[in-house]
Enzyme design. Sequence first.
Site, PDB file in Angstrom:
ATOM      1  CD  GLU A  46      -5.104   5.147   3.267  1.00  0.00           C
ATOM      2  OE1 GLU A  46      -6.046   4.528   3.022  1.00  0.00           O
ATOM      3  OE2 GLU A  46      -4.796   5.391   4.207  1.00  0.00           O
ATOM      4  CD  GLU A  97      -9.013   7.142   5.467  1.00  0.00           C
ATOM      5  OE1 GLU A  97      -9.709   6.625   5.890  1.00  0.00           O
ATOM      6  OE2 GLU A  97      -8.951   7.120   4.124  1.00  0.00           O
TER       7      GLU A  97
HETATM    8  C1  FCB Z   1      -8.568   3.433   4.637  1.00  0.00           C
HETATM    9  C2  FCB Z   1      -7.578   3.519   5.733  1.00  0.00           C
HETATM   10  C3  FCB Z   1      -6.430   2.402   5.541  1.00  0.00           C
HETATM   11  C4  FCB Z   1      -7.251   1.384   4.882  1.00  0.00           C
HETATM   12  C5  FCB Z   1      -7.935   1.513   3.483  1.00  0.00           C
HETATM   13  C6  FCB Z   1      -8.700   0.257   2.881  1.00  0.00           C
HETATM   14  O1  FCB Z   1      -9.803   4.236   5.114  1.00  0.00           O
HETATM   15  O2  FCB Z   1      -7.008   4.621   6.174  1.00  0.00           O
HETATM   16  O3  FCB Z   1      -5.905   2.115   6.837  1.00  0.00           O
HETATM   17  O4  FCB Z   1      -8.046   0.480   5.802  1.00  0.00           O
HETATM   18  O5  FCB Z   1      -9.040   2.461   3.816  1.00  0.00           O
END
Ligand code: FCB
Length: 452
Positions: free
Chosen positions: A354, A167
């Site tokens: 994620e 990210e």
């Molecule tokens: C993302 C991050 C991860 C975690 C999630 C909830 O933005 O990459 O580390 O904090 O959110």
Amino acid sequence: MTDRHDLPAGFRWGVSTAAYQIEGAADEDGRGRSVWDAFCERPGAVKNGDSGRTACDHYHRWREDVELMRELGLDGYRFSIAWPRVQPTGRGPANTAGLDFYDRLVDGLLAAGITPLPTLFHWDLPQALEDTGGWLRRDTAHRFAEYAALAADRLGDRVPAWITLNEPFVHLVYGYALGIHAPGRALLLDALPAAHHQLLAHGLAAAELRARGLDVLIANNLTPVRPASDAPADRAAAAAYDALHNRLFTDPLLLGRYPDLSAYGVGPDLHGAVRDGDLALISAPALAGLGVNYYNPTRIAAPAGPGLPFAEAPIDGVPRTHFDWPVVPEGLHELLLTLRERYGAALPPVTVTENGCSTDDTLDDTFRTDYLAAHLDALARATADGIDVRGYYTWSLLDNFEWAEGYSQRFGLVHVDFATQRRTPKASFAWYRDLIAAHRAASAAPRPAGGR
Ligand code: FCB
């Protein structure tokens, strides 16, 4: 109706974590200081004065955590390598004791039948590099490539695919533009060179990884951007936000150019950071996969006054997580279709690196189960629409240190009692385990004649 049970055979199931959020052991085996160690010491920076100094103590308890993953029946585990364990000051020879930890973890995962998927940078820059300018400095990209080579030399014989950055958008905006995350700089648009230097770091590290025969991915935080109305001003604001959140870190990789940032008064050289040849390096050769981190869509309206060219508008009428993030599973389907429309043949296979939600401190987390089920259904609809999605890594295995929110946001399939470090699987753990087993059994079974 297409649903999660229709995800393709061979679809890979995983969980995702990050070093600073789970490892602890901040001073062990020669680990250097990271920007997050420093940030957590700033009064008021992190809720309740929490820090990742101990976190889930995964550094010592990783065997127990791998055992939990084996019980889940995972195909893959996405974790991150802490750069300050490998190079305590961000430069120079490898700290062998630091790499030994990941060596043991990789062997433990392989013995459990789980493919390791490391991320090289999940926001924990060595503080020594921040002291010389951090990602605002071009040299940091070269240091990152050197670190990537050291990690790959040690683990590349057993780790086939690598994620360079996590990210970069969130790191740019929270870390350098707004100062909500480490390193806590509030430079607003002057932060933009940190965007380019992260992408340059990706490109330089990718060359090192590919030279060693390894696959390269990146994990981008992406969001479908919806204008608050059809009014031209709202649509223009949405396009401006989309350029910053989605295109800034994806167009250079897949199209070899930066998006139009003129709404921000920023030219294509990102305040002079871009040099000849950089974009060719960033975009070539092709990524083995695009990691997509999806949490929610974003609704954007025209700004009320001067300043940024957009304003965030609320998303009403949907459930909200403990973090107060809106729950819109359809956004994942929408996002993937937009990516295909935008990048066409240049879009590599997608892996959801994620997706997940925080809940309150409960073991009976049906909210999470519903969240995951609905997002996987949306993902299955995207694959039915022809998008090549290879896997899904839910965030997260364990409750952990949630950055500026400290330990107040619990994202785990497994509950962690931070006083005792006791791990207790939540209801969603059993649900995910059963889903994986059912999908695997159905994939292995011969297809009924005339059936799907
Ligand atoms: C993302 C991050 C991860 C975690 C999630 C909830 O933005 O990459 O580390 O904090 O959110």
